[in-house]
Design a protein around this motif. Structure first.
Motif, PDB file in Angstrom:
ATOM      1  N   ALA A 169       4.153   4.585  -1.232  1.00 53.77           N
ATOM      2  CA  ALA A 169       2.947   5.405  -1.392  1.00 53.77           C
ATOM      3  C   ALA A 169       2.939   6.078  -2.756  1.00 53.77           C
ATOM      4  N   PRO A 170       1.750   6.280  -3.359  1.00 58.39           N
ATOM      5  CA  PRO A 170       1.668   6.874  -4.701  1.00 58.39           C
ATOM      6  C   PRO A 170       2.337   8.236  -4.802  1.00 58.39           C
ATOM      7  N   ARG A 171       2.369   9.015  -3.725  1.00 57.53           N
ATOM      8  CA  ARG A 171       2.986  10.343  -3.828  1.00 57.53           C
ATOM      9  C   ARG A 171       4.497  10.263  -3.976  1.00 57.53           C
ATOM     10  N   PHE A 172       5.083   9.080  -3.716  1.00 54.95           N
ATOM     11  CA  PHE A 172       6.523   8.899  -3.857  1.00 54.95           C
ATOM     12  C   PHE A 172       6.892   8.048  -5.060  1.00 54.95           C
ATOM     13  N   ASP A 173       5.898   7.506  -5.758  1.00 57.09           N
ATOM     14  CA  ASP A 173       6.160   6.626  -6.893  1.00 57.09           C
ATOM     15  C   ASP A 173       5.105   6.871  -7.965  1.00 57.09           C
ATOM     16  N   VAL A 174       5.552   7.316  -9.141  1.00 51.65           N
ATOM     17  CA  VAL A 174       4.604   7.655 -10.215  1.00 51.65           C
ATOM     18  C   VAL A 174       3.932   6.406 -10.780  1.00 51.65           C
ATOM     19  N   ASN A 175       4.539   5.224 -10.599  1.00 50.78           N
ATOM     20  CA  ASN A 175       3.951   3.996 -11.119  1.00 50.78           C
ATOM     21  C   ASN A 175       2.959   3.347 -10.156  1.00 50.78           C
ATOM     22  N   ALA A 176       2.863   3.861  -8.938  1.00 47.46           N
ATOM     23  CA  ALA A 176       1.944   3.280  -7.966  1.00 47.46           C
ATOM     24  C   ALA A 176       0.514   3.678  -8.292  1.00 47.46           C
ATOM     25  N   PRO A 177      -0.419   2.726  -8.258  1.00 47.60           N
ATOM     26  CA  PRO A 177      -1.825   3.067  -8.554  1.00 47.60           C
ATOM     27  C   PRO A 177      -2.443   3.881  -7.425  1.00 47.60           C
ATOM     28  N   ASP A 178      -3.242   4.859  -7.801  1.00 47.88           N
ATOM     29  CA  ASP A 178      -3.964   5.658  -6.822  1.00 47.88           C
ATOM     30  C   ASP A 178      -5.340   5.966  -7.388  1.00 47.88           C
ATOM     31  N   LEU A 179      -6.230   6.410  -6.529  1.00 48.81           N
ATOM     32  CA  LEU A 179      -7.617   6.633  -6.926  1.00 48.81           C
ATOM     33  C   LEU A 179      -7.906   8.073  -7.345  1.00 48.81           C
ATOM     34  N   TYR A 180      -6.922   8.951  -7.291  1.00 51.60           N
ATOM     35  CA  TYR A 180      -7.196  10.356  -7.608  1.00 51.60           C
ATOM     36  C   TYR A 180      -7.598  10.508  -9.075  1.00 51.60           C
ATOM     37  N   ILE A 181      -6.766  10.000  -9.973  1.00 49.62           N
ATOM     38  CA  ILE A 181      -7.077  10.127 -11.400  1.00 49.62           C
ATOM     39  C   ILE A 181      -8.356   9.376 -11.765  1.00 49.62           C
ATOM     40  N   PRO A 182      -8.572   8.132 -11.322  1.00 43.88           N
ATOM     41  CA  PRO A 182      -9.832   7.453 -11.667  1.00 43.88           C
ATOM     42  C   PRO A 182     -11.076   8.169 -11.160  1.00 43.88           C
ATOM     43  N   VAL A 183     -11.046   8.654  -9.915  1.00 45.45           N
ATOM     44  CA  VAL A 183     -12.230   9.327  -9.370  1.00 45.45           C
ATOM     45  C   VAL A 183     -12.512  10.617 -10.118  1.00 45.45           C
ATOM     46  N   MET A 184     -11.473  11.432 -10.328  1.00 48.13           N
ATOM     47  CA  MET A 184     -11.662  12.687 -11.052  1.00 48.13           C
ATOM     48  C   MET A 184     -12.090  12.434 -12.496  1.00 48.13           C
ATOM     49  N   ALA A 185     -11.525  11.392 -13.119  1.00 49.45           N
ATOM     50  CA  ALA A 185     -11.911  11.072 -14.491  1.00 49.45           C
ATOM     51  C   ALA A 185     -13.347  10.582 -14.559  1.00 49.45           C
TER      52      ALA A 185
ATOM     53  N   LEU B 196      -7.171  -2.695  -8.331  1.00 44.03           N
ATOM     54  CA  LEU B 196      -7.962  -3.041  -9.512  1.00 44.03           C
ATOM     55  C   LEU B 196      -8.945  -1.932  -9.877  1.00 44.03           C
ATOM     56  N   VAL B 197      -9.530  -1.297  -8.859  1.00 42.40           N
ATOM     57  CA  VAL B 197     -10.414  -0.158  -9.134  1.00 42.40           C
ATOM     58  C   VAL B 197      -9.631   0.973  -9.792  1.00 42.40           C
ATOM     59  N   ALA B 198      -8.422   1.211  -9.305  1.00 45.42           N
ATOM     60  CA  ALA B 198      -7.597   2.276  -9.887  1.00 45.42           C
ATOM     61  C   ALA B 198      -7.231   1.963 -11.331  1.00 45.42           C
ATOM     62  N   PHE B 199      -6.742   0.743 -11.584  1.00 41.64           N
ATOM     63  CA  PHE B 199      -6.360   0.375 -12.946  1.00 41.64           C
ATOM     64  C   PHE B 199      -7.563   0.395 -13.891  1.00 41.64           C
ATOM     65  N   SER B 200      -8.698  -0.074 -13.424  1.00 45.25           N
ATOM     66  CA  SER B 200      -9.896  -0.074 -14.270  1.00 45.25           C
ATOM     67  C   SER B 200     -10.446   1.323 -14.487  1.00 45.25           C
ATOM     68  N   GLY B 201     -10.175   2.243 -13.569  1.00 42.86           N
ATOM     69  CA  GLY B 201     -10.693   3.604 -13.684  1.00 42.86           C
ATOM     70  C   GLY B 201      -9.898   4.501 -14.597  1.00 42.86           C
ATOM     71  N   TYR B 202      -8.695   4.071 -14.998  1.00 46.50           N
ATOM     72  CA  TYR B 202      -7.886   4.918 -15.885  1.00 46.50           C
ATOM     73  C   TYR B 202      -8.496   5.055 -17.269  1.00 46.50           C
ATOM     74  N   LYS B 203      -9.347   4.117 -17.657  1.00 44.21           N
ATOM     75  CA  LYS B 203      -9.932   4.187 -18.999  1.00 44.21           C
ATOM     76  C   LYS B 203     -10.884   5.367 -19.156  1.00 44.21           C
ATOM     77  N   TYR B 204     -11.375   5.932 -18.052  1.00 45.61           N
ATOM     78  CA  TYR B 204     -12.283   7.077 -18.164  1.00 45.61           C
ATOM     79  C   TYR B 204     -11.580   8.297 -18.749  1.00 45.61           C
ATOM     80  N   VAL B 205     -10.263   8.355 -18.602  1.00 43.94           N
ATOM     81  CA  VAL B 205      -9.519   9.454 -19.225  1.00 43.94           C
ATOM     82  C   VAL B 205      -9.647   9.368 -20.744  1.00 43.94           C
ATOM     83  N   GLY B 206      -9.457   8.170 -21.283  1.00 46.05           N
ATOM     84  CA  GLY B 206      -9.612   7.989 -22.726  1.00 46.05           C
ATOM     85  C   GLY B 206     -11.035   8.213 -23.198  1.00 46.05           C
ATOM     86  N   MET B 207     -12.011   7.859 -22.382  1.00 45.65           N
ATOM     87  CA  MET B 207     -13.406   8.090 -22.742  1.00 45.65           C
ATOM     88  C   MET B 207     -13.706   9.578 -22.813  1.00 45.65           C
ATOM     89  N   ILE B 208     -13.130  10.348 -21.905  1.00 49.93           N
ATOM     90  CA  ILE B 208     -13.322  11.810 -21.937  1.00 49.93           C
ATOM     91  C   ILE B 208     -12.738  12.392 -23.216  1.00 49.93           C
TER      92      ILE B 208
END
Length: 231
Positions: free
Chosen positions: A64-80, A139-151
């Protein structure tokens, strides 16, 4: 009175003694070298394991993402994504171009590009016949990380103008490109690595091209969704 003849050293015995002494000295040296090499190998494995860009598994199931920093999750993409829409509204407001319709168009456009991107990746994985554990949510999580850079790029443009926008957005584009390459190569090329397929194999080259294409698509979308918000 006859004297006893002097004992002369046997040359053969001298070489035997020398070789025996060398073997005696070489034994602890070789043991020390072997122990030192084993220590270096274990330290190297520990460093690689600590810095490896790989998702952890437990009984063939990703941790689960809460136990592994490399696991993709939707929290950062959604918030970004939400923050990107808010920053886009701020940018439009500073230019006296803000309107609810325009902000809604901006949000729907970003969402549409995300959906098209994920569907295109899924179709490409199917056509290349890649057996991977990547899910649609991943894939949604990985694709959503780019919104951080856009911000970051938009905020730099609001504070420092076009120069700041291009500098910060370029840096974020490089980081997201490297991130996607290092992440997806473990997913897309994992089957080839497990099967021992040569890198120059045609099927493996398609996997590499697909990884590069997905990573290269991120900077293009980042620029397309932000350039018109900076004047």
């Amino acid at each position: 009175m006859a004297t006893a003849p002097a004992l002369r050293p046997d040359p053969t015995r001298l070489f035997e003694d020398t070789s025996a002494g060398a073997a005696f000295l070489a034994q602890p040296v070789s043991s020390f070298a072997a122990a030192y090499g084993s220590s270096l190998a274990s330290q190297g494995k520990e460093i690689v394991g600590r810095n490896d860009w790989q998702v952890q598994y437990q009984q063939d199931t990703p941790v689960a993402p809460r136990f592994d920093v490399n696991a993709p999750d939707l929290y950062i993409p959604v918030m970004a994504f939400i923050t990107y829409i808010l920053v886009a509204g701020l940018a439009l407001g500073t230019q006296n171009r803000f309107s609810p319709d325009l902000l809604g168009l901006q949000a729907s456009s970003a969402l549409a590009w995300l959906i098209v991107e994920v569907l295109a990746i899924l179709l490409s994985l199917y056509l290349v016949t890649v057996n991977t554990d990547l899910s649609t949510i991943d894939l949604v999580a990985f694709s959503g990380y780019k919104y951080v850079g856009m911000i970051v790029g938009l905020l730099a443009g609001l504070l420092f103008g076009k120069t700041g926008y291009y500098l910060l957005l370029s840096w974020c584009c490089v980081t997201i490109f490297v991130f996607m390459i290092r992440t997806l190569r473990l997913k897309i090329l994992s089957e080839a690595a497990a099967e021992g397929v040569l890198v120059r194999g045609a099927k493996n080259q398609l996997r590499m091209y697909l990884t590069m294409a997905v990573a290269g698509l991120q900077p293009l979308i980042m620029y397309w969704l932000t350039f018109h918000l900076i004047y």
